[in-house]
Design a protein around this motif. Sequence first.
Motif, PDB file in Angstrom:
ATOM      1  N   SER A  81       0.926  -1.063   0.029  1.00 10.85           N
ATOM      2  CA  SER A  81      -0.136   0.009  -0.042  1.00 10.85           C
ATOM      3  C   SER A  81       0.935   1.255  -0.047  1.00 10.85           C
ATOM      4  CB  SER A  81      -0.940   0.193   1.393  1.00 10.85           C
ATOM      5  OG  SER A  81      -0.134   0.004   2.416  1.00 10.85           O
ATOM      6  N   VAL A  82       0.200   2.490   0.000  1.00  9.29           N
ATOM      7  CA  VAL A  82       0.886   3.684  -0.132  1.00  9.29           C
ATOM      8  C   VAL A  82       0.239   4.490   0.881  1.00  9.29           C
ATOM      9  CG1 VAL A  82       1.468   5.645  -1.687  1.00  9.29           C
ATOM     10  CG2 VAL A  82       1.395   3.375  -2.602  1.00  9.29           C
ATOM     11  N   ASP A  83       1.030   5.257   1.800  1.00  5.28           N
ATOM     12  CA  ASP A  83       0.606   6.192   2.617  1.00  5.28           C
ATOM     13  C   ASP A  83       1.047   7.577   2.200  1.00  5.28           C
ATOM     14  OD1 ASP A  83      -0.589   4.376   4.369  1.00  5.28           O
ATOM     15  OD2 ASP A  83       0.885   4.612   6.089  1.00  5.28           O
ATOM     16  N   GLY A  84       0.079   8.432   2.147  1.00  4.11           N
ATOM     17  CA  GLY A  84       0.311   9.725   1.651  1.00  4.11           C
ATOM     18  C   GLY A  84       0.342  10.909   2.933  1.00  4.11           C
ATOM     19  N   TRP A  85       1.055  12.068   2.957  1.00  3.74           N
ATOM     20  CA  TRP A  85       0.927  12.879   3.978  1.00  3.74           C
ATOM     21  C   TRP A  85       1.223  14.339   3.160  1.00  3.74           C
ATOM     22  CZ3 TRP A  85      -0.313  12.015   8.824  1.00  3.74           C
ATOM     23  CH2 TRP A  85      -0.261  10.520   9.231  1.00  3.74           C
ATOM     24  N   ARG A  86       0.189  15.448   3.468  1.00  4.02           N
ATOM     25  CA  ARG A  86       0.228  16.498   2.935  1.00  4.02           C
ATOM     26  C   ARG A  86       0.189  17.738   3.744  1.00  4.02           C
ATOM     27  NH1 ARG A  86      -1.124  19.839  -1.569  1.00  4.02           N
ATOM     28  NH2 ARG A  86      -0.264  22.050  -0.898  1.00  4.02           N
TER      29      ARG A  86
END
Length: 239
Positions: A81-86
Amino acid sequence: MGRLPDGPAGRAQARPAVGRHPRRAAAAVLLPLLAALVLLAGAAPAQAAGYRYWSFWRGADGGTWTYQLQGATTAVPPDGSVDGWRFAVSPDGGQDAAKPRATARFDEVCAATPAQDGHKRVAVVLDFGTAEDAGSSAAQPPAQRTACATVAPRATSAEVLAAVAPPLRYDTAGLLCAIAGYPTAGCGDRVDAGAAAQPAGPKSGTDGGPDLGLVAGGALVAVLAGGAVWQARRRRNLP
């Protein structure tokens, strides 16, 4: 039918009804104008408030992002999976928060990280935002970057993040304040969304005073109201 007599009595009987009720005549003019002014005031744009914080996302097929309703300390991302943070000035959570600007593709981020028995791989996309998001008093934000974490199968997204982007900073309530030490201060601070887009100060031609459109509208209503009252009195005083 007999002819009305001449003289003041006859003219009084022939006087239009509006002359007898000046208050009603004024109200007939004023009420629609006041209603229009209320609508004008309600239509004036309000200053939207936002919050400067790290929002949490999960990468979906095709490189898109889905906002995570579950916190990073309880979310357990699966292998691949891919975790994204902004980091950005955004509304208080939800799909309207600013998304990471990079695409979310596990195969690209973890291509150089081999799989290991008894571990999972999770791609991480970090978007530190823009100078406008940071605010005028903050340091220039770092460039976007990606990382591939190799962690235990039951590791949470918070543990994934700690493995690839230390140091992390949390407040006393457990809110994530900083990733990789950014930002150095503050945590979910409430800010004016308009000011975030224009850190230099108020828009040209404004000084923080009352809205000119509302002032002009109020002045127009006052002038018309005065005219209506004068006209009603004039009709009442006609011989």
